[in-house]
Design an enzyme around this catalytic site. Sequence first.
Site, short mmCIF file in Angstrom:
data_model
loop_
_atom_site.label_atom_id
_atom_site.label_comp_id
_atom_site.label_asym_id
_atom_site.label_seq_id
_atom_site.Cartn_x
_atom_site.Cartn_y
_atom_site.Cartn_z
N HIS A 54 1.00 -1.06 -0.31
CA HIS A 54 -0.13 0.00 -0.35
C HIS A 54 1.24 1.01 0.11
O HIS A 54 2.13 1.20 0.21
CB HIS A 54 -0.94 0.32 1.42
N GLU A 56 0.96 3.77 2.30
CA GLU A 56 2.18 4.29 3.05
C GLU A 56 3.31 3.61 3.29
O GLU A 56 4.55 3.69 3.62
CB GLU A 56 1.64 4.13 4.72
N CYS A 79 -4.89 1.43 7.09
CA CYS A 79 -5.94 -0.15 6.96
C CYS A 79 -5.21 -0.87 8.40
O CYS A 79 -3.97 -0.23 8.69
CB CYS A 79 -5.96 -0.23 6.30
N CYS A 91 -1.43 -1.83 7.28
CA CYS A 91 -0.46 -0.49 6.53
C CYS A 91 0.06 -0.05 8.36
O CYS A 91 1.03 0.39 8.18
CB CYS A 91 -0.86 0.45 6.15
#
Length: 178
Positions: A54, A56, A79, A91
């Site tokens: 993701h 991040e 998340c 994340c």
Amino acid sequence: MNNSELDRYYLGLALALAAEGQGKVFPNPMVGAVVVKDGSVVGRGFHRYDNIKHAEVLALEQAGNLAKGATVYVSLEPCCHRGGGKRNPPCINAIIAAQVERVVCCTADPNPRVDGGGIAALREAGITVSVGLLSEAARKLNEKYIKYITRPPVLNLTQIYPDPRSKDSFRTPHDRHR
């Protein structure tokens, strides 16, 4: 620039990165992340559906050791659940492990599996979290995702009405032709 103006600027960068996912990530949200340390951008990332990581995580990896004590600007709440098909760890794990000092996100994720849980977990880990700046822009960017993730489930009537003709008292797709 004061802190609020800086936050707005870096969240604007995160939103611009998120927009890079336009047409590539649905049904997932478009997410962009920027890692800032001592006034310099040290990491950037945006969610791409074909990439397991993701936004991040990509930004934190790019920042490396410079992420420690930094601020992460992200367009959507990080998340706190494992992604579909168990592809993606939460994340928040990467953010906590990187020992960032602060997270600034535009808006909470309306996904029932997140819905404030990521923010709460980061705060519990001692990370300062700010939410709400540029929230309208973030919601507009992810309008389709928000509609998709918050819509009520659709039920097929054969799933809920008993049918005495079938063996288990419920209709099956094959019962239509009998």
